[in-house]
Design a protein around this motif. Structure first.
Motif, mmCIF file in Angstrom:
data_model
loop_
_atom_site.group_PDB
_atom_site.id
_atom_site.type_symbol
_atom_site.label_atom_id
_atom_site.label_comp_id
_atom_site.label_asym_id
_atom_site.label_seq_id
_atom_site.Cartn_x
_atom_site.Cartn_y
_atom_site.Cartn_z
ATOM 1 N N GLY A 1 -28.309 72.894 -11.077
ATOM 2 C CA GLY A 1 -28.733 73.578 -9.874
ATOM 3 C C GLY A 1 -30.250 73.622 -9.748
ATOM 4 N N SER A 2 -30.741 73.773 -8.538
ATOM 5 C CA SER A 2 -32.185 73.841 -8.328
ATOM 6 C C SER A 2 -32.773 75.154 -8.832
ATOM 7 N N SER A 3 -31.982 76.239 -8.762
ATOM 8 C CA SER A 3 -32.454 77.548 -9.231
ATOM 9 C C SER A 3 -31.975 77.872 -10.641
ATOM 10 N N LEU B 1 -33.526 84.012 -9.655
ATOM 11 C CA LEU B 1 -33.698 83.855 -8.208
ATOM 12 C C LEU B 1 -34.915 84.619 -7.694
ATOM 13 N N GLN C 1 -23.215 80.334 -5.665
ATOM 14 C CA GLN C 1 -23.250 78.866 -5.550
ATOM 15 C C GLN C 1 -24.041 78.374 -4.347
ATOM 16 N N ASP C 2 -24.178 79.179 -3.308
ATOM 17 C CA ASP C 2 -24.954 78.771 -2.140
ATOM 18 C C ASP C 2 -26.431 79.125 -2.267
ATOM 19 N N ARG C 3 -26.830 79.544 -3.474
ATOM 20 C CA ARG C 3 -28.216 79.944 -3.702
ATOM 21 C C ARG C 3 -28.914 79.046 -4.727
ATOM 22 N N GLY C 4 -28.429 77.818 -4.844
ATOM 23 C CA GLY C 4 -29.059 76.862 -5.748
ATOM 24 C C GLY C 4 -28.613 76.980 -7.187
ATOM 25 N N GLY D 1 -34.290 76.584 -13.490
ATOM 26 C CA GLY D 1 -34.474 75.359 -12.731
ATOM 27 C C GLY D 1 -35.153 74.253 -13.512
ATOM 28 N N THR E 1 -28.448 76.901 -13.654
ATOM 29 C CA THR E 1 -27.179 76.257 -13.998
ATOM 30 C C THR E 1 -26.483 77.130 -15.026
#
Length: 177
Positions: free
Chosen positions: A29-31, A156, A60-63, A124, A33
């Motif tokens: 993930g970008s944010s 986040l 899951q919709d937050r990277g 990230g 995993t």
């Protein structure tokens, strides 16, 4: 040997219950995993299961990318076989994150997984920032995987989690003999 806080995410490629291969860190993930070692038969893993899936749905919709990995010896524990994993996901109407089979147990060894569940959170930059239990009490659903949520909320918000390590609680990984 277990991963330590700050260690890089181990690389791996494993099949999911739809026979798709997932590869990390490429699919990270970008944010953040999250990699959770879990299984079909352990009462601890089963108790935390719905809470963990709720976390997937909430983040899951937050990277944040999520992967569930079953490393258990299916010869001694047939409920943890790949076919049993596929049946479980189908019976439950699918999962919001891939359920991967670690047949060789190489991935579990690379992470130093101890129990089912055993939660690993990477930032990230693919560095380990939290490892341990989802929350303080597998028997208390109102805990809502609070330790995992705290770690994700911190990432986040652009900071490290206050709580970076807890003792994983559950059934031991069933290593092949």
């Amino acid at each position: 040997m277990s991963l330590a806080i700050g260690d890089p995410m181990p690389s791996f490629s494993l099949p999911d219950t739809d026979d798709r291969i997932h590869t990390l860190p490429e699919e990270a993930g970008s944010s953040a995993t999250v990699v959770v070692f879990t299984c079909n038969h352990c009462p601890y893993a089963l108790a935390w299961h719905d809470r963990l899936l709720d976390v997937v749905r909430d983040y899951q919709d937050r990277g944040v990318a999520f992967f569930f990995v079953n490393p258990n010896d299916a010869d001694r524990y047939p409920d943890d076989s790949f076919s049993a994993m596929k049946e479980r996901v189908a019976r439950e109407g699918g999962w919001p994150a891939p359920y991967l089979r670690d047949e060789s147990q190489e991935v579990a060894r690379a992470f130093g997984a101890k129990t089912t569940p055993d939660v690993f959170v990477f930032d990230g930059a693919r560095k380990l920032v939290y490892r341990g239990a989802p929350d303080a009490d597998y028997q208390e659903p109102s805990q809502r995987a609070s330790w995992l949520r705290e770690a994700l909320d911190a990432l986040l918000a652009g900071r490290l989690p206050d709580r970076q390590e807890t003792e994983p609680v559950g059934c031991s990984v069933k290593w092949k003999r």
